[in-house]
Design a protein around this motif. Structure first.
Motif, PDB file in Angstrom:
ATOM      1  N   ALA A  82       0.819  -1.218   0.000  1.00  0.00           N
ATOM      2  CA  ALA A  82       0.000   0.000   0.000  1.00  0.00           C
ATOM      3  C   ALA A  82       0.851   1.266   0.000  1.00  0.00           C
ATOM      4  O   ALA A  82       0.429   2.291  -0.524  1.00  0.00           O
ATOM      5  CB  ALA A  82      -0.937  -0.008   1.200  1.00  0.00           C
ATOM      6  N   THR A  83       2.040   1.196   0.556  1.00  0.00           N
ATOM      7  CA  THR A  83       2.883   2.394   0.685  1.00  0.00           C
ATOM      8  C   THR A  83       4.113   2.368  -0.206  1.00  0.00           C
ATOM      9  O   THR A  83       4.889   3.324  -0.194  1.00  0.00           O
ATOM     10  CB  THR A  83       3.326   2.577   2.148  1.00  0.00           C
ATOM     11  OG1 THR A  83       4.060   1.419   2.561  1.00  0.00           O
ATOM     12  CG2 THR A  83       2.132   2.775   3.065  1.00  0.00           C
ATOM     13  N   ALA A  84       4.315   1.307  -0.980  1.00  0.00           N
ATOM     14  CA  ALA A  84       5.514   1.188  -1.817  1.00  0.00           C
ATOM     15  C   ALA A  84       5.514   2.229  -2.927  1.00  0.00           C
ATOM     16  O   ALA A  84       4.588   2.268  -3.740  1.00  0.00           O
ATOM     17  CB  ALA A  84       5.598  -0.216  -2.417  1.00  0.00           C
ATOM     18  N   PRO A  85       6.528   3.092  -2.965  1.00  0.00           N
ATOM     19  CA  PRO A  85       6.577   4.127  -4.004  1.00  0.00           C
ATOM     20  C   PRO A  85       6.613   3.576  -5.427  1.00  0.00           C
ATOM     21  O   PRO A  85       6.187   4.246  -6.359  1.00  0.00           O
ATOM     22  CB  PRO A  85       7.871   4.885  -3.701  1.00  0.00           C
ATOM     23  CG  PRO A  85       8.214   4.542  -2.298  1.00  0.00           C
ATOM     24  CD  PRO A  85       7.641   3.184  -2.028  1.00  0.00           C
ATOM     25  N   ASP A  86       7.100   2.345  -5.605  1.00  0.00           N
ATOM     26  CA  ASP A  86       7.188   1.762  -6.944  1.00  0.00           C
ATOM     27  C   ASP A  86       5.919   1.036  -7.363  1.00  0.00           C
ATOM     28  O   ASP A  86       5.807   0.582  -8.500  1.00  0.00           O
ATOM     29  CB  ASP A  86       8.374   0.793  -7.017  1.00  0.00           C
ATOM     30  CG  ASP A  86       8.179  -0.425  -6.139  1.00  0.00           C
ATOM     31  OD1 ASP A  86       7.648  -0.292  -5.017  1.00  0.00           O
ATOM     32  OD2 ASP A  86       8.561  -1.535  -6.569  1.00  0.00           O
ATOM     33  N   ALA A  87       4.946   0.923  -6.466  1.00  0.00           N
ATOM     34  CA  ALA A  87       3.713   0.193  -6.769  1.00  0.00           C
ATOM     35  C   ALA A  87       2.690   1.103  -7.450  1.00  0.00           C
ATOM     36  O   ALA A  87       2.606   2.298  -7.151  1.00  0.00           O
ATOM     37  CB  ALA A  87       3.118  -0.393  -5.490  1.00  0.00           C
ATOM     38  N   PHE A  88       1.900   0.525  -8.322  1.00  0.00           N
ATOM     39  CA  PHE A  88       0.863   1.282  -9.019  1.00  0.00           C
ATOM     40  C   PHE A  88      -0.133   1.883  -8.022  1.00  0.00           C
ATOM     41  O   PHE A  88      -0.641   2.983  -8.230  1.00  0.00           O
ATOM     42  CB  PHE A  88       0.159   0.396 -10.046  1.00  0.00           C
ATOM     43  CG  PHE A  88      -0.844   1.129 -10.883  1.00  0.00           C
ATOM     44  CD1 PHE A  88      -0.450   2.155 -11.728  1.00  0.00           C
ATOM     45  CD2 PHE A  88      -2.186   0.803 -10.829  1.00  0.00           C
ATOM     46  CE1 PHE A  88      -1.377   2.851 -12.504  1.00  0.00           C
ATOM     47  CE2 PHE A  88      -3.119   1.480 -11.590  1.00  0.00           C
ATOM     48  CZ  PHE A  88      -2.712   2.506 -12.426  1.00  0.00           C
ATOM     49  N   HIS A  89      -0.396   1.193  -6.923  1.00  0.00           N
ATOM     50  CA  HIS A  89      -1.315   1.688  -5.896  1.00  0.00           C
ATOM     51  C   HIS A  89      -0.897   3.076  -5.414  1.00  0.00           C
ATOM     52  O   HIS A  89      -1.734   3.964  -5.241  1.00  0.00           O
ATOM     53  CB  HIS A  89      -1.374   0.716  -4.719  1.00  0.00           C
ATOM     54  CG  HIS A  89      -2.227   1.194  -3.587  1.00  0.00           C
ATOM     55  ND1 HIS A  89      -1.742   1.967  -2.550  1.00  0.00           N
ATOM     56  CD2 HIS A  89      -3.547   1.027  -3.343  1.00  0.00           C
ATOM     57  CE1 HIS A  89      -2.724   2.236  -1.715  1.00  0.00           C
ATOM     58  NE2 HIS A  89      -3.834   1.678  -2.169  1.00  0.00           N
ATOM     59  N   HIS A  90       0.385   3.266  -5.194  1.00  0.00           N
ATOM     60  CA  HIS A  90       0.895   4.551  -4.699  1.00  0.00           C
ATOM     61  C   HIS A  90       0.576   5.670  -5.689  1.00  0.00           C
ATOM     62  O   HIS A  90       0.110   6.751  -5.302  1.00  0.00           O
ATOM     63  CB  HIS A  90       2.410   4.452  -4.469  1.00  0.00           C
ATOM     64  CG  HIS A  90       2.983   5.608  -3.749  1.00  0.00           C
ATOM     65  ND1 HIS A  90       3.473   6.716  -4.398  1.00  0.00           N
ATOM     66  CD2 HIS A  90       3.136   5.849  -2.429  1.00  0.00           C
ATOM     67  CE1 HIS A  90       3.905   7.590  -3.507  1.00  0.00           C
ATOM     68  NE2 HIS A  90       3.718   7.088  -2.306  1.00  0.00           N
ATOM     69  N   LYS A  91       0.788   5.404  -6.968  1.00  0.00           N
ATOM     70  CA  LYS A  91       0.513   6.390  -8.019  1.00  0.00           C
ATOM     71  C   LYS A  91      -0.981   6.729  -8.061  1.00  0.00           C
ATOM     72  O   LYS A  91      -1.372   7.893  -8.121  1.00  0.00           O
ATOM     73  CB  LYS A  91       0.983   5.843  -9.358  1.00  0.00           C
ATOM     74  CG  LYS A  91       0.740   6.743 -10.527  1.00  0.00           C
ATOM     75  CD  LYS A  91       1.229   6.096 -11.822  1.00  0.00           C
ATOM     76  CE  LYS A  91       0.891   6.956 -13.013  1.00  0.00           C
ATOM     77  NZ  LYS A  91       1.333   6.348 -14.261  1.00  0.00           N
ATOM     78  N   VAL A  92      -1.827   5.705  -8.022  1.00  0.00           N
ATOM     79  CA  VAL A  92      -3.280   5.906  -8.085  1.00  0.00           C
ATOM     80  C   VAL A  92      -3.776   6.661  -6.862  1.00  0.00           C
ATOM     81  O   VAL A  92      -4.591   7.577  -6.977  1.00  0.00           O
ATOM     82  CB  VAL A  92      -4.008   4.547  -8.229  1.00  0.00           C
ATOM     83  CG1 VAL A  92      -5.499   4.695  -8.029  1.00  0.00           C
ATOM     84  CG2 VAL A  92      -3.704   3.939  -9.573  1.00  0.00           C
ATOM     85  N   TRP A  93      -3.286   6.288  -5.684  1.00  0.00           N
ATOM     86  CA  TRP A  93      -3.731   6.935  -4.448  1.00  0.00           C
ATOM     87  C   TRP A  93      -3.334   8.407  -4.439  1.00  0.00           C
ATOM     88  O   TRP A  93      -4.113   9.266  -4.037  1.00  0.00           O
ATOM     89  CB  TRP A  93      -3.175   6.190  -3.239  1.00  0.00           C
ATOM     90  CG  TRP A  93      -3.883   6.563  -1.986  1.00  0.00           C
ATOM     91  CD1 TRP A  93      -3.362   7.242  -0.925  1.00  0.00           C
ATOM     92  CD2 TRP A  93      -5.255   6.300  -1.650  1.00  0.00           C
ATOM     93  NE1 TRP A  93      -4.318   7.414   0.042  1.00  0.00           N
ATOM     94  CE2 TRP A  93      -5.494   6.839  -0.379  1.00  0.00           C
ATOM     95  CE3 TRP A  93      -6.296   5.665  -2.301  1.00  0.00           C
ATOM     96  CZ2 TRP A  93      -6.732   6.770   0.248  1.00  0.00           C
ATOM     97  CZ3 TRP A  93      -7.525   5.587  -1.676  1.00  0.00           C
ATOM     98  CH2 TRP A  93      -7.724   6.135  -0.417  1.00  0.00           C
ATOM     99  N   ALA A  94      -2.126   8.716  -4.902  1.00  0.00           N
ATOM    100  CA  ALA A  94      -1.670  10.110  -4.972  1.00  0.00           C
ATOM    101  C   ALA A  94      -2.565  10.919  -5.919  1.00  0.00           C
ATOM    102  O   ALA A  94      -2.964  12.050  -5.605  1.00  0.00           O
ATOM    103  CB  ALA A  94      -0.213  10.176  -5.414  1.00  0.00           C
ATOM    104  N   LYS A  95      -2.890  10.332  -7.065  1.00  0.00           N
ATOM    105  CA  LYS A  95      -3.760  11.006  -8.041  1.00  0.00           C
ATOM    106  C   LYS A  95      -5.153  11.237  -7.463  1.00  0.00           C
ATOM    107  O   LYS A  95      -5.734  12.318  -7.606  1.00  0.00           O
ATOM    108  CB  LYS A  95      -3.837  10.172  -9.322  1.00  0.00           C
ATOM    109  CG  LYS A  95      -4.590  10.816 -10.445  1.00  0.00           C
ATOM    110  CD  LYS A  95      -4.523   9.939 -11.693  1.00  0.00           C
ATOM    111  CE  LYS A  95      -5.252  10.568 -12.843  1.00  0.00           C
ATOM    112  NZ  LYS A  95      -5.151   9.736 -14.061  1.00  0.00           N
ATOM    113  N   LEU A  96      -5.689  10.233  -6.793  1.00  0.00           N
ATOM    114  CA  LEU A  96      -7.001  10.345  -6.169  1.00  0.00           C
ATOM    115  C   LEU A  96      -7.014  11.448  -5.111  1.00  0.00           C
ATOM    116  O   LEU A  96      -7.939  12.263  -5.054  1.00  0.00           O
ATOM    117  CB  LEU A  96      -7.392   9.010  -5.540  1.00  0.00           C
ATOM    118  CG  LEU A  96      -8.765   8.966  -4.902  1.00  0.00           C
ATOM    119  CD1 LEU A  96      -9.839   8.937  -5.968  1.00  0.00           C
ATOM    120  CD2 LEU A  96      -8.887   7.753  -4.009  1.00  0.00           C
TER     121      LEU A  96
END
Length: 173
Positions: A82-96
């Motif tokens: 959930a917190t990994a900077p290299d994970a797609f989740h991080h990118k999506v959460w930041a955008k959201l």
């Protein structure tokens, strides 16, 4: 002949329910990207089993609500993804978060999650004439007789590692 099995889970079980609710069907441009992002995250996790996702089940609760039941190796691996900077989740959460701060979400799509860490002795499962599914697919499947015919017996089951840990705790108390 009826084949009855149970999940071969040992120790804690980590379950994440995560989903979305379409609040306005006409806002396709807002809810489709949310759905596609979830599918992309699941593909990312499938390609990298070391991240800790053991199994997932995609479900529909209604024409508006879609969710995924996820079984994780540990809460630490769930948090790490959930917190990994290299994970797609991080990118999506930041955008959201940026869209939310800018007031651009307008409530057309809802997102939610619930996470559970379930200690051994607080879960049980039974499958009749089923291939490995859910918890059994995440942790393996064993004949029902190995854990007990009745739910109370399966709840009482303790793996060797859990039994050893409980014994060690009792000695130090």
């Amino acid at each position: 002949m009826v084949s009855r099995t149970t999940a071969d889970a040992k120790g804690e079980v980590v379950v994440l329910l995560i989903g979305m609710r379409i609040n306005r069907f006409r806002a396709v441009h807002l809810w489709v990207p949310v759905m596609l992002a979830m599918l992309r995250m699941l593909r990312e996790l499938a390609k990298d089993p070391e991240r800790g996702l053991r199994e997932k089940v995609l479900l529909t609760a209604s024409p508006r609500t879609y969710y995924v039941v996820q079984y994780w190796e540990s809460k630490e691996k769930l948090y790490a993804y959930a917190t990994a900077p290299d994970a797609f989740h991080h990118k999506v959460w930041a955008k959201l978060n940026r869209k939310e701060r800018a007031g651009r979400l307008r409530g057309e799509v809802g997102i939610w999650h619930e996470a559970y860490v379930v200690p051994e002795g607080s879960y049980e499962a039974i499958y009749a004439d089923m291939p490995a599914f859910g918890l059994a697919r995440a942790h393996g499947q064993v004949p029902l007789a190995e854990r007990g015919r009745f739910a109370k017996d399966r709840f009482a089951y303790r793996s060797a590692s859990a039994s050893a840990g409980a014994g060690a705790g009792e000695k130090s108390a």
